[in-house]
Design an enzyme around this catalytic site. Structure first.
Site, PDB file in Angstrom:
ATOM      1  N   GLU A 167       0.810  -1.219   0.000  1.00 31.79           N
ATOM      2  CA  GLU A 167       0.000   0.000   0.000  1.00 31.79           C
ATOM      3  C   GLU A 167       0.842   1.267   0.000  1.00 31.79           C
ATOM      4  O   GLU A 167       0.482   2.262  -0.652  1.00 31.79           O
ATOM      5  CB  GLU A 167      -0.963   0.015   1.190  1.00 31.79           C
ATOM      6  N   HIS A 185     -11.809  -5.089   9.636  1.00 33.58           N
ATOM      7  CA  HIS A 185     -12.253  -4.777   8.268  1.00 33.58           C
ATOM      8  C   HIS A 185     -13.607  -4.085   8.261  1.00 33.58           C
ATOM      9  O   HIS A 185     -14.330  -4.130   7.270  1.00 33.58           O
ATOM     10  CB  HIS A 185     -12.342  -6.046   7.420  1.00 33.58           C
TER      11      HIS A 185
END
Lengths: 342, 322
Positions: B55, B124
Site C-alpha cells: 500500500e 475490516h
C-alpha cells in the site's frame, strides 16, 4: 555500454556546481551566527555530498525529473534554480522558491524538473517511481533520479518501491547517499548488510536489479557509474540502485531546540557522540571539493588561478543570495491559506 | 437511466473518465491479472496494472504519477488497508501542493470500501471517514446511492486534489437509477434525501438508508424528518444543514463510527457554533458504541446504529428543549 567521461568543459561545469553547493551550504550554516533567528526549524546540509550530487545530475536532461529528501539544497542548485529564491525560501520569505510555505526541507522547482522533497525518511521513494511510470508512458527515454539516504533503505517504502520498479522496469535511478550515519546511529548499528561487512547496494539483489557501490567523493567515478544506470533506464532496461558513499561534513542538522534558544550547527556526531575526531578529520582530508580541484589542476583541465577565479565568482553569487533573501519581505498573512487546494 | 448496482456504478464512473482522458490510471491489488479484465481490455496495461500487496508504494506511486501529470485511481478495497500507508495518505499526498507553494498538483483518487458490518469482525469494518476529513488538502467523498457513486467518482477523478473515495460495503449490491452518459456530481453539495419540517437527520453512507427507513416509520406517527446526505464531508456543505436546522430546530446526527471518531461530532460543533439560535433542543448524536466491531452477529448489530436507535433519538430530541 560504456559512458563517455566528461570532457574538460564538462569537468569544469561539475567543479563549478560542486563549489556552488558548498558555498550555498556554508552560507546557510553561517546564517545561524550572522543572522540569528532568520532560519527556523531544522536544516540539513549537503556538504560532503557535492561530488555525488553533481556527478549524478550531470546526466540530467530536459524532461527528466529528480526527487529528494529534506537534505535537498544541492540538487536544485545544479538543476538551475535561483539561489536567491532558494535562500529566501530557507528564510521563510515572500520571494522564496515555494513562497515561504515549504522551507529548507521542501525545496521544489517544478520548472526545472525538481518535483518534490519529502521530509519523512523513505516516503519520497515511491513518488519517484510514480514519476517514472509517467515517463515510461511518455516513452521518450526520460528518467527519474531518486535521492535518499542509507537510513531510508530500512523503510518499507524503499523495499516495496524497488520491487515494483524492477517488476515494471521503471526508468528510475535510485541514488542512495550512504553517509554512514542515520542521524546519530552508525549504519553498522542498524543495517544487517553493513553489520556483516556487505555493501548496502547488495539490497538490489533481492529485487533483481543491478546494485553498485561508488566512491561518492569522486565526481568522475559517480559520473561513470550513474551514467551506466541512466543509459540502462533510458533504454527501457529498468532501475538501478546506486550506493554512493559520501561523508557528510556537517552534523545531521542544526540543534533541535524550542524558540528562544539560539540555533546553531554542532560538531559532527563522529565527534560529539562517538568521540572519533580522527574519523572526522580523515573525512575532511578527503573533502571532495579541494580533492577534485587538485585533480583538475593536476590534469591541466583547470589552472590554479582559474579555479580561484571560479571560487570568487561563486562566493559572490552566494553572498548575493544571502543579502537578497535577508531583505525579502515576509509573505502576506492571507497567503497561508493559498495553495491548500488546487 | 439504467438500473445498476452501486459497485457497477463506480466502475461506470471510472470508465467514463478513462475513456475521455488518457492520463487516468487505474491500479491496485488483484485486478488486471488477465487480458479479459474489462479495464485492461479497454485501456491496456500501460494504464491499468496489478500491484503487489504494497500500500505504501501503491499510494506513493500514485502521488508521484500525479505530480508528473497523470490522474491515478488506486483500488485499495478496504479503508483499513490505507492505515498501512497512513503517511502517504495524510502526510504526503495533501502536503505537496502546499509545501511547493502551489507548483504541483496531486490529482489522485484513493478508492476504498468501508464499514463491512457483515461478520468481518474487528479489522475490516471500521468507519474511518473522520480520520481523513480534517486534513487540509484532502477531499473526502462518501456516496450513498448508485447515481452518486458514478457521478462522485467521475468528479473525484477530474478534481486536481487527492480525494479519498469511501464507498460503503453494505451498499455494494444496492441497485439504483444511474444516468447514462456523462454524469458528474459536484463536491460540497449535500442532497436532501427526504424533506420534513420536524427534525433534521444528517447521515452518510449506509446510515443514509437506515435513517430514511427510520424516517418512514416516524412518518407513520406523524413526525416528518428531513434527511440530509452531505455526500462529501470535505468539502462539507454546512449551509444546507444549517438551513434545515433553521427550519426544524432539532438535529440528530447518525454516524457508524465510534463516539469520538465521527463526522457527526464535527458537524455538531459547527452547528452549535453557527446555528445555536435555531436549536430548540440539544443535538443528539447516534453513533456506534465504543467498541471494536465484534464478530458475533447480534453483538455486531448491537454496536452499530440501527433504525430503532435513530427513532429513539428523534423522539428524544422532539421531547427535549422548547
Amino acid at each position: 555500454m560504456s559512458v563517455q567521461p566528461p570532457n574538460a568543459e564538462r569537468q569544469i561545469w561539475i567543479f563549478t556546481h560542486m563549489l556552488r553547493v558548498r558555498e550555498f551550504e556554508e552560507r546557510v550554516k553561517r546564517t545561524f551566527t550572522e543572522h540569528p533567528g532568520v532560519i527556523r526549524g531544522h536544516t540539513h546540509l549537503a556538504d560532503g555530498a557535492e561530488a555525488s550530487i553533481v556527478g549524478t545530475l550531470s546526466h540530467f536532461r530536459a524532461g527528466d525529473a529528480a526527487l529528494a529528501t529534506y537534505r535537498c539544497h544541492g540538487y536544485p542548485l545544479v538543476l538551475g534554480s535561483d539561489p536567491k529564491a532558494m535562500m529566501a525560501e530557507i528564510y521563510g520569505r515572500a520571494d522564496g522558491l515555494c513562497k515561504g510555505l515549504g522551507g529548507s526541507m521542501h525545496l521544489t522547482d517544478v520548472k526545472r524538473g525538481f518535483l518534490g522533497t519529502s521530509g519523512i525518511v523513505g516516503a519520497g521513494i515511491p513518488h519517484a517511481a510514480g514519476a517514472a511510470w509517467a515517463a515510461q508512458i511518455r516513452g521518450k527515454g526520460e528518467v527519474v533520479f531518486c535521492f535518499f539516504g542509507d537510513g531510508a533503505s530500512k523503510q518499507g517504502a524503499f523495499h516495496e518501491t524497488l520491487n515494483i520498479a524492477s517488476l515494471w522496469k521503471l526508468p528510475v535511478i535510485f541514488v542512495m547517499e550512504n553517509n554512514g550515519y542515520n542521524v546519530v546511529t552508525t549504519t553498522a548499528q542498524e543495517d544487517a548488510n553493513a553489520a556483516n561487512g556487505e555493501p548496502l547496494a547488495i539490497k538490489a539483489k533481492a529485487y533483481a536489479m543491478p546494485g553498485v557501490t561508488v566512491d561518492g567523493a569522486d565526481p568522475l567515478a559517480v559520473h561513470a557509474t550513474v551514467g551506466a544506470a541512466v543509459e540502462r533506464a533510458r533504454a527501457g532496461g529498468g532501475p538501478t540502485l546506486v550506493e554512493s558513499k559520501v561523508y557528510r561534513l556537517s552534523a545531521h542538522g542544526n540543534i533541535i531546540a524550542p524558540p528562544g534558544v539560539p540555533l546553531h550547527y554542532p560538531e559532527h556526531e563522529a565527534i560529539t557522540v562517538f568521540g572519533k575526531r580522527e574519523e572526522y578529520e580523515a573525512a575532511l582530508r578527503g573533502d571532495p571539493v579541494p580533492r577534485f580541484r587538485a585533480t583538475l589542476v593536476k590534469s591541466g583541465v583547470l589552472s590554479g588561478a582559474k579555479a580561484d577565479e571560479l571560487a570568487a565568482q561563486v562566493a559572490k553569487e552566494m553572498d548575493t543570495a544571502v543579502s537578497f533573501a535577508v531583505k525579502s519581505p515576509f509573505p502576506k498573512l492571507e497567503s497561508a491559506l493559498d495553495n491548500v487546494y488546487a | 437511466m439504467a438500473q445498476l448496482p452501486f459497485i457497477a456504478a463506480i466502475d461506470a464512473g471510472i470508465h467514463q473518465e478513462m475513456r475521455r482522458d488518457p492520463s487516468v490510471l487505474y491500479f491496485g491489488q488483484n485486478l488486471a491479472t488477465t487480458e479479459n479484465h474489462p479495464f485492461v481490455a479497454a485501456y491496456g496495461h500501460e494504464r491499468v496494472r496489478v500491484t503487489p500487496i504494497s500500500e505504501t508504494a501503491e499510494i506513493g506511486i500514485a502521488i508521484g504519477a500525479a505530480m508528473a501529470g497523470l490522474r491515478p485511481v488506486v483500488e485499495l478495497y478496504m479503508a483499513e488497508f490505507m492505515l498501512v500507508a497512513m503517511d502517504q495518505v495524510l502526510n504526503e499526498a495533501p502536503r505537496f501542493r502546499y509545501m511547493s507553494g502551489g507548483q504541483v498538483k496531486v490529482p489522485l483518487v484513493l478508492k476504498a470500501g468501508f464499514g463491512f458490518a457483515a461478520g468481518w469482525a474487528g479489522q475490516h469494518t471500521g468507519s474511518l471517514t473522520a480520520l481523513f476529513m480534517g486534513v487540509p488538502g484532502l477531499k473526502v467523498v462518501v456516496p450513498s446511492t448508485a447515481a452518486d457513486a458514478k457521478g462522485l467518482m467521475a468528479t473525484a477523478i477530474r478534481d486536481d486534489n487527492p480525494v479519498v473515495f469511501l464507498h460503503h460495503y453494505l451498499l455494494t449490491l444496492e441497485h439504483g437509477e444511474v444516468p447514462d452518459g456523462e454524469h458528474l456530481v459536484p463536491f460540497g453539495k449535500a442532497e436532501i434525501r427526504r424533506a420534513g419540517g420536524d427534525v433534521t437527520i444528517v447521515a452518510t453512507g449506509w446510515m443514509v438508508p437506515r435513517s430514511l427507513a427510520a424516517a418512514e416509520k416516524l412518518a407513520a406517527e406523524g413526525i416528518q424528518a428531513e434527511v440530509i446526505d452531505p455526500r462529501t464531508v470535505a468539502p462539507l456543505d454546512l449551509a444546507t444543514i444549517l438551513k434545515s436546522v433553521a427550519k426544524t430546530g432539532r438535529l440528530v446526527l447518525v454516524d457508524q463510527a465510534p463516539r469520538h471518531a465521527t463526522v457527526a461530532g464535527i458537524i455538531a460543533g459547527d452547528v452549535a457554533e453557527h446555528g445555536f439560535s435555531s436549536l430548540k433542543a440539544p443535538i443528539i448524536q447516534v453513533t456506534a458504541r465504543d467498541a471494536t466491531v465484534p464478530y458475533s452477529e447480534p453483538l455486531e448489530a448491537y454496536v452499530i446504529p440501527d433504525e430503532e436507535r435513530i427513532i429513539a433519538a428523534v423522539r428524544a430530541v422532539l421531547k427535549a428543549g422548547r
